[in-house]
Design a protein around this motif. Structure first.
Motif, PDB file in Angstrom:
ATOM      1  N   LYS A  54     -84.329   4.480  68.696  1.00 15.34           N
ATOM      2  CA  LYS A  54     -83.212   3.776  68.055  1.00 15.34           C
ATOM      3  C   LYS A  54     -82.753   2.776  69.016  1.00 15.34           C
ATOM      4  O   LYS A  54     -81.657   2.319  68.939  1.00 15.34           O
ATOM      5  CB  LYS A  54     -82.021   4.753  67.855  1.00 15.34           C
ATOM      6  N   ASN A  55     -83.490   2.785  69.980  1.00 14.68           N
ATOM      7  CA  ASN A  55     -83.015   1.623  71.221  1.00 14.68           C
ATOM      8  C   ASN A  55     -81.696   2.030  71.537  1.00 14.68           C
ATOM      9  O   ASN A  55     -81.136   1.033  71.884  1.00 14.68           O
ATOM     10  CB  ASN A  55     -83.520   0.125  70.812  1.00 14.68           C
ATOM     11  N   THR A  56     -81.436   3.067  71.809  1.00 17.08           N
ATOM     12  CA  THR A  56     -80.015   3.481  72.402  1.00 17.08           C
ATOM     13  C   THR A  56     -79.820   4.495  73.379  1.00 17.08           C
ATOM     14  O   THR A  56     -80.839   5.519  73.492  1.00 17.08           O
ATOM     15  CB  THR A  56     -79.358   4.124  70.841  1.00 17.08           C
ATOM     16  N   ILE A  57     -79.011   4.216  74.273  1.00 18.12           N
ATOM     17  CA  ILE A  57     -79.160   5.239  75.511  1.00 18.12           C
ATOM     18  C   ILE A  57     -77.530   5.796  74.955  1.00 18.12           C
ATOM     19  O   ILE A  57     -76.731   5.271  74.445  1.00 18.12           O
ATOM     20  CB  ILE A  57     -79.115   4.761  76.846  1.00 18.12           C
ATOM     21  N   TYR A  58     -77.156   6.975  75.646  1.00 13.34           N
ATOM     22  CA  TYR A  58     -76.003   7.809  75.585  1.00 13.34           C
ATOM     23  C   TYR A  58     -75.333   8.294  76.781  1.00 13.34           C
ATOM     24  O   TYR A  58     -76.088   8.394  77.717  1.00 13.34           O
ATOM     25  CB  TYR A  58     -76.094   8.915  74.646  1.00 13.34           C
ATOM     26  N   LEU A  59     -74.067   8.300  76.809  1.00 12.47           N
ATOM     27  CA  LEU A  59     -73.453   9.037  78.175  1.00 12.47           C
ATOM     28  C   LEU A  59     -72.288   9.920  77.465  1.00 12.47           C
ATOM     29  O   LEU A  59     -71.605   9.643  76.839  1.00 12.47           O
ATOM     30  CB  LEU A  59     -72.646   7.956  78.770  1.00 12.47           C
ATOM     31  N   GLU A  60     -72.782  11.260  77.467  1.00 12.42           N
ATOM     32  CA  GLU A  60     -71.911  12.386  77.146  1.00 12.42           C
ATOM     33  C   GLU A  60     -71.125  12.538  78.133  1.00 12.42           C
ATOM     34  O   GLU A  60     -71.479  12.996  79.257  1.00 12.42           O
ATOM     35  CB  GLU A  60     -72.809  13.605  76.674  1.00 12.42           C
ATOM     36  N   MET A  61     -69.683  12.487  78.238  1.00 12.69           N
ATOM     37  CA  MET A  61     -68.900  12.785  79.009  1.00 12.69           C
ATOM     38  C   MET A  61     -67.782  14.082  78.798  1.00 12.69           C
ATOM     39  O   MET A  61     -67.265  13.954  77.971  1.00 12.69           O
ATOM     40  CB  MET A  61     -67.894  11.520  79.411  1.00 12.69           C
ATOM     41  N   ASP A  62     -67.966  14.789  79.462  1.00  9.49           N
ATOM     42  CA  ASP A  62     -67.155  16.361  79.407  1.00  9.49           C
ATOM     43  C   ASP A  62     -66.277  16.385  80.641  1.00  9.49           C
ATOM     44  O   ASP A  62     -66.475  15.945  81.613  1.00  9.49           O
ATOM     45  CB  ASP A  62     -67.888  17.349  79.222  1.00  9.49           C
ATOM     46  N   SER A  63     -65.365  17.340  80.375  1.00 10.89           N
ATOM     47  CA  SER A  63     -64.223  17.658  81.412  1.00 10.89           C
ATOM     48  C   SER A  63     -63.703  16.200  82.098  1.00 10.89           C
ATOM     49  O   SER A  63     -63.592  16.161  83.325  1.00 10.89           O
ATOM     50  CB  SER A  63     -64.885  18.287  82.576  1.00 10.89           C
ATOM     51  N   LEU A  64     -63.184  15.422  81.243  1.00  8.20           N
ATOM     52  CA  LEU A  64     -62.931  14.179  81.414  1.00  8.20           C
ATOM     53  C   LEU A  64     -61.683  14.149  82.446  1.00  8.20           C
ATOM     54  O   LEU A  64     -60.631  15.002  82.221  1.00  8.20           O
ATOM     55  CB  LEU A  64     -62.633  13.234  80.742  1.00  8.20           C
ATOM     56  N   LYS A  65     -61.395  13.152  83.575  1.00 10.36           N
ATOM     57  CA  LYS A  65     -60.471  13.399  84.551  1.00 10.36           C
ATOM     58  C   LYS A  65     -59.671  12.000  84.422  1.00 10.36           C
ATOM     59  O   LYS A  65     -60.471  10.975  84.027  1.00 10.36           O
ATOM     60  CB  LYS A  65     -60.908  13.582  86.049  1.00 10.36           C
ATOM     61  N   PRO A  66     -58.333  11.924  84.645  1.00  9.68           N
ATOM     62  CA  PRO A  66     -57.832  10.615  84.746  1.00  9.68           C
ATOM     63  C   PRO A  66     -58.554   9.658  85.325  1.00  9.68           C
ATOM     64  O   PRO A  66     -58.375   8.264  85.115  1.00  9.68           O
ATOM     65  CB  PRO A  66     -56.374  10.898  85.211  1.00  9.68           C
ATOM     66  N   GLU A  67     -59.261   9.996  86.470  1.00  8.49           N
ATOM     67  CA  GLU A  67     -59.619   8.884  87.529  1.00  8.49           C
ATOM     68  C   GLU A  67     -61.154   8.423  86.880  1.00  8.49           C
ATOM     69  O   GLU A  67     -61.696   7.677  87.334  1.00  8.49           O
ATOM     70  CB  GLU A  67     -60.112   9.517  88.758  1.00  8.49           C
ATOM     71  N   ASP A  68     -61.319   9.365  85.827  1.00  7.89           N
ATOM     72  CA  ASP A  68     -62.523   8.557  84.999  1.00  7.89           C
ATOM     73  C   ASP A  68     -62.133   7.265  84.019  1.00  7.89           C
ATOM     74  O   ASP A  68     -63.039   6.765  83.535  1.00  7.89           O
ATOM     75  CB  ASP A  68     -63.190   9.518  83.943  1.00  7.89           C
ATOM     76  N   THR A  69     -60.896   6.941  84.003  1.00 11.10           N
ATOM     77  CA  THR A  69     -60.401   5.916  83.431  1.00 11.10           C
ATOM     78  C   THR A  69     -61.005   4.456  83.801  1.00 11.10           C
ATOM     79  O   THR A  69     -60.999   4.370  85.123  1.00 11.10           O
ATOM     80  CB  THR A  69     -58.917   5.637  83.274  1.00 11.10           C
ATOM     81  N   ALA A  70     -61.863   3.668  82.869  1.00  8.61           N
ATOM     82  CA  ALA A  70     -62.446   2.398  83.521  1.00  8.61           C
ATOM     83  C   ALA A  70     -62.856   1.902  82.253  1.00  8.61           C
ATOM     84  O   ALA A  70     -63.012   2.593  81.055  1.00  8.61           O
ATOM     85  CB  ALA A  70     -63.459   2.865  84.290  1.00  8.61           C
ATOM     86  N   VAL A  71     -63.527   0.656  82.199  1.00  9.48           N
ATOM     87  CA  VAL A  71     -64.315   0.151  81.441  1.00  9.48           C
ATOM     88  C   VAL A  71     -65.545   0.282  81.847  1.00  9.48           C
ATOM     89  O   VAL A  71     -66.314   0.364  83.046  1.00  9.48           O
ATOM     90  CB  VAL A  71     -64.212  -1.285  81.351  1.00  9.48           C
ATOM     91  N   TYR A  72     -66.342   0.961  80.896  1.00  5.96           N
ATOM     92  CA  TYR A  72     -67.833   1.554  81.012  1.00  5.96           C
ATOM     93  C   TYR A  72     -68.886   0.489  80.591  1.00  5.96           C
ATOM     94  O   TYR A  72     -68.554  -0.041  79.348  1.00  5.96           O
ATOM     95  CB  TYR A  72     -67.959   2.688  80.100  1.00  5.96           C
TER      96      TYR A  72
END
Length: 122
Positions: free
Chosen positions: A75-93
């Motif tokens: 599918k020419n696609t990558i993924y980023l599964e993000m668990d247990s997110l924290k406020p400090e993960d706030t950003a443009v990815y």
């Protein structure tokens, strides 16, 4: 190659999100891929990377054990599964790609997507 990231949004601390990055254009080659993020007022930082085959992955210490990078080459696609997110993960990815290089330095990547915003509320 053009990259399009999606999947960002607003989530409460402790929640999960899955980001996607689709590649378009000259995708016949094998690209190593990475995720980076940039919070307001901060420099862009490495999050995770995956080799073109998916056989190698590397993570920033700040996300190790919480985030998982994967890819579906059909599918020419990558993924980023993000668990247990924290406020400090706030950003443009941002997702990035390169045919030759792999790793944590943004200088190693020639192609970049437009970014998707992740906001984690406390």
């Amino acid at each position: 190659v053009q990259l399009q990231a999606s999947g960002g949004g607003l989530v409460q601390a402790g929640g999960s999100l899955r980001l996607s990055c689709a590649a378009f254009g000259r995708t016949g080659g094998s690209y190593n891929m990475g995720w980076f993020r940039q919070a307001p007022g901060k420099e862009r930082e490495f999050v995770a990377a995956i080799s073109w085959s998916g056989g190698r992955t590397v993570y920033a210490d700040s996300v190790k054990g919480r985030f998982t990078i994967s890819r579906d080459n059909a599918k020419n696609t990558i993924y980023l599964e993000m668990d247990s997110l924290k406020p400090e993960d706030t950003a443009v990815y941002y997702c990035a790609a390169d045919q030759r290089n792999y790793g944590s330095s943004p200088l190693r990547y020639d192609y970049w997507g437009q970014g998707t915003l992740v906001t984690v509320s406390s």
